[in-house]
Scaffold this motif. Structure first.
Motif, PDB file in Angstrom:
ATOM      1  N   LEU A  15      12.228  -7.629 -53.769  1.00  0.00           N
ATOM      2  CA  LEU A  15      13.620  -7.927 -53.431  1.00  0.00           C
ATOM      3  C   LEU A  15      14.541  -7.616 -54.606  1.00  0.00           C
ATOM      4  O   LEU A  15      15.612  -7.038 -54.443  1.00  0.00           O
ATOM      5  N   ALA A  19      17.450  -4.907 -54.675  1.00  0.00           N
ATOM      6  CA  ALA A  19      18.812  -5.376 -54.923  1.00  0.00           C
ATOM      7  C   ALA A  19      19.446  -4.603 -56.068  1.00  0.00           C
ATOM      8  O   ALA A  19      20.624  -4.246 -56.017  1.00  0.00           O
ATOM      9  N   LEU A  20      18.655  -4.324 -57.104  1.00  0.00           N
ATOM     10  CA  LEU A  20      19.177  -3.587 -58.256  1.00  0.00           C
ATOM     11  C   LEU A  20      19.583  -2.178 -57.847  1.00  0.00           C
ATOM     12  O   LEU A  20      20.650  -1.693 -58.230  1.00  0.00           O
ATOM     13  N   LEU A  21      18.712  -1.508 -57.093  1.00  0.00           N
ATOM     14  CA  LEU A  21      18.975  -0.110 -56.720  1.00  0.00           C
ATOM     15  C   LEU A  21      19.967  -0.014 -55.578  1.00  0.00           C
ATOM     16  O   LEU A  21      20.681   0.981 -55.449  1.00  0.00           O
ATOM     17  N   GLY A  22      20.005  -1.049 -54.715  1.00  0.00           N
ATOM     18  CA  GLY A  22      20.863  -1.016 -53.535  1.00  0.00           C
ATOM     19  C   GLY A  22      20.060  -0.615 -52.316  1.00  0.00           C
ATOM     20  O   GLY A  22      19.183   0.251 -52.376  1.00  0.00           O
ATOM     21  N   THR A  23      20.345  -1.256 -51.191  1.00  0.00           N
ATOM     22  CA  THR A  23      19.576  -0.979 -49.975  1.00  0.00           C
ATOM     23  C   THR A  23      19.858   0.424 -49.456  1.00  0.00           C
ATOM     24  O   THR A  23      19.100   0.954 -48.657  1.00  0.00           O
ATOM     25  N   ALA A  24      20.962   1.039 -49.896  1.00  0.00           N
ATOM     26  CA  ALA A  24      21.240   2.410 -49.479  1.00  0.00           C
ATOM     27  C   ALA A  24      20.159   3.335 -50.025  1.00  0.00           C
ATOM     28  O   ALA A  24      19.831   4.345 -49.406  1.00  0.00           O
ATOM     29  N   ARG A  25      19.562   2.994 -51.174  1.00  0.00           N
ATOM     30  CA  ARG A  25      18.522   3.843 -51.741  1.00  0.00           C
ATOM     31  C   ARG A  25      17.129   3.350 -51.385  1.00  0.00           C
ATOM     32  O   ARG A  25      16.183   4.100 -51.348  1.00  0.00           O
ATOM     33  N   ALA A  35      22.169  -0.514 -41.388  1.00  0.00           N
ATOM     34  CA  ALA A  35      23.392  -1.222 -41.750  1.00  0.00           C
ATOM     35  C   ALA A  35      23.130  -2.703 -42.008  1.00  0.00           C
ATOM     36  O   ALA A  35      23.825  -3.335 -42.794  1.00  0.00           O
ATOM     37  N   PRO A  38      21.377  -4.935 -46.033  1.00  0.00           N
ATOM     38  CA  PRO A  38      21.846  -5.842 -47.105  1.00  0.00           C
ATOM     39  C   PRO A  38      21.782  -7.306 -46.688  1.00  0.00           C
ATOM     40  O   PRO A  38      21.404  -8.161 -47.472  1.00  0.00           O
ATOM     41  N   VAL A  39      22.183  -7.595 -45.478  1.00  0.00           N
ATOM     42  CA  VAL A  39      22.172  -8.981 -45.015  1.00  0.00           C
ATOM     43  C   VAL A  39      20.738  -9.491 -44.920  1.00  0.00           C
ATOM     44  O   VAL A  39      20.428 -10.612 -45.324  1.00  0.00           O
ATOM     45  N   LEU A  42      19.655 -10.341 -48.316  1.00  0.00           N
ATOM     46  CA  LEU A  42      20.225 -11.616 -48.776  1.00  0.00           C
ATOM     47  C   LEU A  42      19.533 -12.793 -48.100  1.00  0.00           C
ATOM     48  O   LEU A  42      19.260 -13.818 -48.752  1.00  0.00           O
TER      49      LEU A  42
END
Lengths: 536, 451
Positions: A15, A19-25, A35, A38-39, A42
């Motif tokens: 996790l 979170a560091l890299l971003g869920t887009a990556r 989409a 991210p939620v 979290l």
């Protein structure tokens, strides 16, 4: 929260990485990308965070410190402990302060408080040790008393906190307990293997109890010690110096180091029965005689013409400091080291008083009297000290005479405290306070009644003369610390603001009243402090 | 019980001082010198005349028996509260009977005390009558509350969007984005009337510069804000207690309407935290009969000490009522039946293992909880490299001290008090470690405040 699926093991690491890299990556394993990722992340992180926190367990205990040695002294009475906390709360730099005002300067009372508490043998309250150590850190003059009071727990603490390292340096043996003098093996091992500070501490401790044992210990390694160490070790013999130290000191007179030789000679000359003292007596005696050919008997001085090797061996420093004549320099040293007992025989059977009163030819008086003063102090000879001090009311006692104020202060220290106080009281009664500061410094605390009375009377006279109290702030400060609290009642009358005299400085009366109020307040506080510490 | 029998300690008196300058000035006046006609009554009044720079001495009087800690009156012009004269007089009183003997109250002191007690009585009756009548129009109040709820919902939804954006782009970007982004978001939450959310968001801004491990802490705090947002958005579906907790965490005002618990409350700790606008005072109480722990909060405007002052080591018999929320420790002080008096009572303690478990259990009722109040029995402060821990005297477990505890002077008071031997320690135990607030030596001895 209802949307999350169970994350894989090591889920938290995954996790955090996502979170560091971003869920887009990067989508964490077990969660649906897109989409909503991210939620979902979290949601999962919230569950994990609460789970991690709820599952917190104690860690393993680290190596425990050796407990502090037990302080067997009785605990401070509660009121005294509160007082100490109050004195320590009054730290310099916390604002306010200064010499004005009617409130006492609490920090100035701390040394006295510590001395009393130490004299009564109380243990320090542990929770106050940090502030006590902080105070001692800032004020080196406070350290010996503060550390004695703080006891072994302070050195225990100092090993944990580098801010208080001074406590380890200042404590004998760096905080490690010294072996008892009976522990021959422990003493030998520490003496042979210890650090320099530990060895000095060991030697001083043994010297205080058994002077001979310390000297014998020193003799075992003397030849192999470094010169500067020999000097420090030799110095420890000052404590409990006695006739049986003479052979050792005689041998040290032949030392390679000039400083060691000089110290040995100085110690020997403080033993009036020593061979060195006798040799010095002969040398000094040859320089001083009474001339009966004048109108009245007069001392004549014939200073030595050379500094021979024998004199040098006995500690006479051949080279005079710049600005001093060589012959008078040598002469001064001879007289200083000669036993005072030889002079009555040498000078016609006169008493010290009669000798001091004799005129001295050719401007040798100051040189001769100054050397006798040094001898009287070194040999702790009260009879000669008394003679050299003269009567306190003599006109020249207050101004420049053969004997300076600094020398008088040292001479006074050889007298008993009652006699000392009486002399200074009489001096103040005649000469006032302006010259008295140095002399007051050597008087016992609290001041004896006649001395206290003389100081208060003199302050009263100074007030009537119309000057400002801060011209006497030094004496006022001393009085706050040294005047017997029992005198407070006598000061009541001085606390009122007097009518302003014509020639008085503007407002001086009010400032005097303030200064006396402060004095009384401080005296009362000292009385309370003493009571709290169980002093009647 | 008479006031003369049990005096406060100087530490307890000095804990009332609004700042260190007052503490110092008060200490100096805690000596008999400038005082005259000082005295005290069995009803808990202390009075005295203090000589100042003027011709007329200041009249100082203190009512120690007041329900909310001592009340003061002094004729000096100081705007500090309590002023140095009041502190000095209390120190003198704490010092012993000699300086402040019992006696009849002088008129000037009596008048003030009478006036105060009368006003307090009127206020109580008026308060009781007021609450019975209810406050204003209930319909209007309901509409106000609804409007506010709508705004908070909008704020929470916006915050959720921002958190989702942050997680989509990655926390690594947050380090560069800096503080401004969070300040702006916090301001939006203030507009949304959700001060609890605003405060949490503002805290996020400091995490990226808070040293190693910051991504973990940032993710944790983001996740907990998300949890709070979600809790608010679904508050209707939560059990009542948890819903109340969410409302209070969001920052909605509530009144302490829990049942009044009468007990002998032991003051475990009192400490202040301050920011530019507000001084917050936390006072931890322990009910000696009920075994409950309660937190009293009081506030003071910037630079002023909050008025409620209950120094450590005192005990007061009073009623206390809890604020709404399951496991809620915050409470309000109600009626007080006896003035605070020093006590030798100590709270019962637990092991480090039990303390950690207690925090875990408390998270069930309030997952946003940073710490719980616990008393540890027989623990030893132990250095652990650059850190410190409290280790059980028996057994291998230990709780690490929190970073804030390590930087306080209280740490060294604790270490000195222990000297390597077990002590009893009250403090706050949570995911950041243990923060000691008060300690008791193993043998006899007073409570030692560490904060």
């Amino acid at each position: 929260m209802d949307k999350i699926s169970a994350p894989v093991p090591d889920a938290w690491e995954e996790l955090v990485t996502s979170a560091l890299l971003g869920t887009a990556r990067r989508t964490p394993p077990g969660l649906a990308p897109g989409a909503e990722a991210p939620v979902a992340l979290l949601d999962a992180a919230a569950v994990e965070t609460v789970r991690r926190r709820a599952g917190l367990r104690p860690t393993r205990a680290a190596q425990r410190p050796q407990p502090a040695p037990e302080d067997t002294r009785p605990p401070l009475p509660a009121a005294a402990a509160r007082r100490l906390a109050m004195l320590l709360a009054d730290r310099p730099g916390t604002g306010g302060g200064g010499r004005r005002g009617t409130a006492p300067d609490l920090m100035e009372l701390l040394p006295q408080w510590l001395a009393t508490a130490n004299a009564r043998g109380y243990a320090a309250p542990p929770q106050l040790l940090p502030v006590l150590l902080d105070a001692a850190r800032g004020r080196t003059d406070l350290r010996p008393a503060a550390l004695a009071f703080a006891g072994s727990r302070a050195t225990w603490l100092a090993r944990l906190n580098p801010d208080w390292r001074f406590a380890l340096r200042a404590t004998p043996g760096g905080g490690t307990a010294l072996p008892s003098p009976q522990d021959t093996e422990g003493v030998r091992r520490l003496w042979e293997e210890g650090l320099f500070a530990e060895r000095v501490a060991l030697l001083s401790a043994i010297r205080a109890g058994e002077p001979a044992a310390a000297r014998e210990l020193l003799a075992t390694t003397w030849a192999t010690e470094r010169a500067e160490d020999r000097l420090m070790f030799l110095d420890s013999l000052r404590t409990g110096l006695g006739a049986d130290d003479e052979p050792f000191l005689e041998q040290a007179l032949a030392d390679r180091s000039r400083n060691v030789r000089a110290t040995a000679a100085e110690l020997l000359s403080a033993l009036p029965g020593s061979a060195l003292a006798a040799r010095m007596a002969v040398r000094a005696g040859a320089c001083v005689a009474v001339d009966h050919t004048q109108d009245r008997p007069t001392i004549v001085v014939e200073a030595p013409h050379e500094c021979d090797s024998g004199m040098e061996r006995d500690g006479v420093v051949a080279k005079a400091p710049s600005g001093r004549g060589e012959r008078s320099w040598w002469f001064g040293q001879l007289v200083e080291a000669a036993p005072l007992g030889v002079w009555p025989g040498r000078l016609g059977g006169r008493t010290p008083e009669e000798i001091v009163a004799l005129p001295v030819a050719d401007d040798w008086r100051n040189e001769l009297h100054a050397a006798w003063c040094r001898a009287a102090v070194r040999q702790r000879d009260a009879g000669w000290a008394r003679a050299l001090l003269g009567t306190p009311a003599a006109p020249e006692a207050g101004g420049p005479g053969a004997v300076s104020l600094a020398e008088r202060a040292r001479l006074l220290s050889t007298l008993g405290s009652a006699e000392r106080a009486e002399w200074v009281a009489a001096f103040i009664a005649t000469h006032g306070l302006s010259e008295a500061f140095q002399l007051l410094g050597v008087c016992g605390v609290p001041w004896a009644a006649p001395l206290g009375r003389a100081v208060v009377d003199a302050l009263n006279i100074a007030r009537d003369a119309g000057s400002y109290p801060w011209s006497f702030s030094g004496v006022m400060g001393l009085a706050e610390r040294c005047l017997d609290p029992a005198e407070a009642g006598r000061l009541e009358g001085l606390m009122a603001v007097p009518d302003e005299g014509e020639d008085a400085s503007p407002g001086a009366g009010g400032y005097w009243a303030e200064a006396f109020q402060r004095l009384v307040t401080t005296l009362r506080l000292r009385a309370t402090m003493a009571q709290e510490l169980g002093v009647e | 019980m008479t006031q003369q029998g049990v005096r406060w300690t100087a530490d307890q008196v000095l804990a009332l001082a609004p700042d260190s300058a007052s503490r110092k000035a008060g200490s100096k006046l805690g000596a008999a010198g400038p005082w005259s006609e000082a005295g005290s009554s069995d009803e808990g009044t202390v009075w005295g005349l203090c000589k100042g720079s003027g011709s007329k001495p200041y009249q100082t009087v203190i009512d120690i028996a007041d329900a909310a800690g001592p009340a003061y009156k002094c004729s000096c012009p100081s705007r500090k509260f309590p002023c140095k004269h009041a502190l000095g007089l209390l120190l003198l009183w704490a010092g012993g009977e000699g300086a402040v003997p019992p006696g009849p109250t002088p008129d000037w002191a009596e008048q003030w005390i009478e006036g105060r007690r009368q006003r307090a009585q009127e206020k109580r009756t008026a308060g009781a009558a007021g609450s019975a009548a209810g406050s204003g129009d209930p319909e209007a109040a309901r509409r106000r509350a609804e409007r506010r709820a709508v705004r908070i919902t909008a704020g929470a939804t916006e915050l959720e969007q921002r958190l989702a954006d942050l997680l989509r782009g990655g926390l690594a970007g947050a380090e560069q984005a800096g503080y401004g982004m969070w300040e702006e978001t916090a301001a939006r939450m203030v507009d949304a009337q959700a001060p609890g959310l605003a405060a949490r968001v503002r805290e996020l801004g400091v995490i990226p510069s808070s040293g190693p491990g910051w991504p973990v802490r940032l993710l944790e705090e983001c996740a907990l804000i998300h949890l709070l947002d979600q809790g608010w958005l679904r508050r209707e579906r939560l059990p009542d207690g948890l819903a109340s907790t969410v409302r209070s965490r969001i920052g909605l005002p509530a009144s302490a309407d829990g049942p009044a618990i009468r007990d002998r409350w032991l003051v475990l700790a009192q400490y202040d935290t301050a920011d530019a606008r507000l001084t917050t005072r936390r006072i931890w109480l322990h009910g000696t009969d009920s075994g409950r722990t309660a937190l009293l909060l009081s506030y003071g405007a910037a630079g002023r000490a909050p008025e409620l002052a209950l120094p450590v080591g005192l005990e007061l018999e009073a009623e206390v009522s809890a604020y709404p929320g399951t496991g809620q420790l915050r409470a309000a002080l109600g009626e007080q039946f006896a003035p605070p008096t020093p006590t030798a009572t100590r709270p019962p303690g637990v092991t480090t293992e039990q303390a950690a478990a207690r925090y875990g259990e408390a998270l069930r009722d309030d997952p946003w909880l940073d710490s719980v109040p616990v008393t540890l029995d027989r623990v030893i402060p132990v250095p652990d490299g650059d850190f410190w821990q409290l280790a059980d005297a028996e057994g291998d477990s230990a709780l690490p001290l929190s970073a804030s505890a390590r930087s306080r002077p209280g740490l060294w008071r604790l270490v000195a008090l222990s000297g390597g031997a077990p002590v009893k320690v009250f403090g706050e135990c949570g995911h950041r470690g243990f923060t000691p607030l008060t300690a008791w030596p193993e043998g006899a001895g007073e409570a030692v405040p560490l904060c």
